[in-house]
Write a protein that holds these residues in place. Structure first.
Motif, PDB file in Angstrom:
ATOM      1  N   LEU A 145       0.835  -1.191   0.000  1.00 15.46           N
ATOM      2  CA  LEU A 145       0.000   0.000   0.000  1.00 15.46           C
ATOM      3  C   LEU A 145       0.875   1.248   0.000  1.00 15.46           C
ATOM      4  CD1 LEU A 145      -2.611  -1.033   2.735  1.00 15.46           C
ATOM      5  CD2 LEU A 145      -2.698  -1.445   0.262  1.00 15.46           C
ATOM      6  N   ILE A 146       0.360   2.291  -0.606  1.00 11.82           N
ATOM      7  CA  ILE A 146       1.060   3.582  -0.636  1.00 11.82           C
ATOM      8  C   ILE A 146       0.166   4.626   0.009  1.00 11.82           C
ATOM      9  CG2 ILE A 146       1.956   5.421  -2.108  1.00 11.82           C
ATOM     10  CD1 ILE A 146       2.693   3.277  -4.141  1.00 11.82           C
ATOM     11  N   ARG A 147       0.720   5.332   0.984  1.00  9.21           N
ATOM     12  CA  ARG A 147      -0.033   6.382   1.667  1.00  9.21           C
ATOM     13  C   ARG A 147       0.822   7.634   1.711  1.00  9.21           C
ATOM     14  NH1 ARG A 147      -1.676   7.904   7.265  1.00  9.21           N
ATOM     15  NH2 ARG A 147      -3.852   8.580   7.106  1.00  9.21           N
ATOM     16  N   TYR A 148       0.246   8.755   1.331  1.00  2.34           N
ATOM     17  CA  TYR A 148       0.995  10.008   1.259  1.00  2.34           C
ATOM     18  C   TYR A 148       1.089  10.660   2.636  1.00  2.34           C
ATOM     19  CZ  TYR A 148      -0.420   9.476  -3.652  1.00  2.34           C
ATOM     20  OH  TYR A 148      -0.656   8.999  -4.913  1.00  2.34           O
ATOM     21  N   PRO A 149       2.280  11.066   3.060  1.00  5.96           N
ATOM     22  CA  PRO A 149       2.428  11.751   4.348  1.00  5.96           C
ATOM     23  C   PRO A 149       2.052  13.225   4.225  1.00  5.96           C
ATOM     24  CG  PRO A 149       4.568  11.458   3.336  1.00  5.96           C
ATOM     25  CD  PRO A 149       3.579  10.791   2.426  1.00  5.96           C
ATOM     26  N   LEU A 150       0.761  13.506   4.244  1.00  7.84           N
ATOM     27  CA  LEU A 150       0.249  14.864   4.127  1.00  7.84           C
ATOM     28  C   LEU A 150      -0.228  15.375   5.483  1.00  7.84           C
ATOM     29  CD1 LEU A 150      -1.804  14.344   0.837  1.00  7.84           C
ATOM     30  CD2 LEU A 150       0.457  15.399   1.055  1.00  7.84           C
ATOM     31  N   ASN A 151      -0.712  16.596   5.510  1.00  6.55           N
ATOM     32  CA  ASN A 151      -1.254  17.186   6.726  1.00  6.55           C
ATOM     33  C   ASN A 151      -2.338  16.279   7.287  1.00  6.55           C
ATOM     34  OD1 ASN A 151      -2.415  18.741   8.708  1.00  6.55           O
ATOM     35  ND2 ASN A 151      -3.206  20.306   7.320  1.00  6.55           N
ATOM     36  N   PRO A 152      -2.134  15.681   8.473  1.00  6.66           N
ATOM     37  CA  PRO A 152      -3.129  14.739   9.007  1.00  6.66           C
ATOM     38  C   PRO A 152      -4.485  15.376   9.281  1.00  6.66           C
ATOM     39  CG  PRO A 152      -1.469  15.261  10.666  1.00  6.66           C
ATOM     40  CD  PRO A 152      -0.983  15.831   9.375  1.00  6.66           C
ATOM     41  N   ALA A 153      -4.511  16.709   9.413  1.00  7.98           N
ATOM     42  CA  ALA A 153      -5.777  17.390   9.653  1.00  7.98           C
ATOM     43  C   ALA A 153      -6.564  17.609   8.363  1.00  7.98           C
ATOM     44  CB  ALA A 153      -5.530  18.732  10.345  1.00  7.98           C
ATOM     45  N   PHE A 154      -5.884  17.434   7.210  1.00  8.53           N
ATOM     46  CA  PHE A 154      -6.590  17.612   5.935  1.00  8.53           C
ATOM     47  C   PHE A 154      -5.832  16.856   4.857  1.00  8.53           C
ATOM     48  CE2 PHE A 154      -8.162  19.670   2.101  1.00  8.53           C
ATOM     49  CZ  PHE A 154      -9.513  19.790   2.386  1.00  8.53           C
TER      50      PHE A 154
END
Length: 256
Positions: A145-154
């Protein structure tokens, strides 16, 4: 090949990953996804059970010339059919799931994709429907799986944005563009000789006008001026401009 609306002549480059859109809901999103794919060198699109069928003219209008990708897109009824000839499949996962699988960032996923394609393997990237993403059954078909490390609030992304991130990271795995460079356009970075010629001109005129009259401070002041002009990459054009500035100041002083 030119698309139905006069699109760009886009041809696949090497063994690039297949982008698999699972149950996409809007033709416009498929079109903008094709545009994002072309930006990053991804040219193979597969569509699984599109909600509104295929082809859809609205996709071409949104693709901004990436017609070749849409025209070559393959349509499948199921995920299993779409991935049957692939060796490895990676699935984007916007939310934590109760699944035991390797979890990669976009960059980590792109590196593994590149390594696999360099070995001649066929790989795929799965993206889910706009509303909810891939379900557990879809992700069960993936190797990782690939998950982007973005702003967890949005962390909300539309389909094309999600594809664009992976396309960008894929492109970077073999891109040699330096992280920083100086755009010199019609000029060039000044050589040491050109810089020394300007320094001689400047110091000569500063001596003549009396700016460097303090003999004790003069060496340090000259060094400071030299440091100033050698700290960055001054261009030949900039030096010519500075020569003109010094000459004009001198001429005006003489006139006065």
């Amino acid at each position: 090949m030119t698309g139905r609306d006069g699109g760009a002549d886009i041809e696949p480059i090497g063994n690039s990953p297949v982008v698999i859109l699972v149950r996409p809901q809007m033709a416009e999103n498929i079109g903008t996804t094709a545009r994002a794919m072309a930006n990053g060198g991804l040219f193979h699109m597969r569509i699984v059970a599109p909600r509104d069928g295929w082809p859809q003219e609205r996709a071409w209008r949104a693709a901004s010339g990436a017609d070749r990708i849409l025209e070559a897109a393959e349509v499948f009824e199921t995920v299993d059919d779409a991935i049957a000839d692939l060796h490895h499949v990676y699935a984007t996962c916007p939310r934590p799931r109760h699944i035991v699988k390797p979890l990669l960032t976009a960059r980590g996923g792109a590196i593994e994709l590149r390594e696999a394609t360099n070995r001649g393997l066929k790989v795929g990237l799965m993206f889910g429907p706009e509303r909810a993403g891939l379900d557990n059954e879809d992700m069960a078909r993936a190797d990782a799986l690939i998950r982007y490390p973005l702003n967890p609030a949005f962390m909300s992304l539309n389909l094309a944005q999600a594809v664009m991130i992976m396309a960008y990271e894929w492109w970077l795995t073999e891109d040699s563009t330096p992280p920083r460079e100086l755009m010199t356009n019609e000029t060039h970075v000044a050589t040491k000789g050109e810089l020394e010629n300007f320094m001689d001109h400047l110091i000569r005129e500063l001596d003549d006008c009396g700016f460097l009259r303090n003999e004790q401070k003069r060496p340090g002041m000259v060094r400071n001026l030299r440091h100033f002009f050698t700290r960055g990459e001054v261009t030949e054009q900039e030096l010519r401009t500075l020569h003109g500035v010094v000459t004009e100041l001198v001429n005006r002083r003489r006139v006065c």
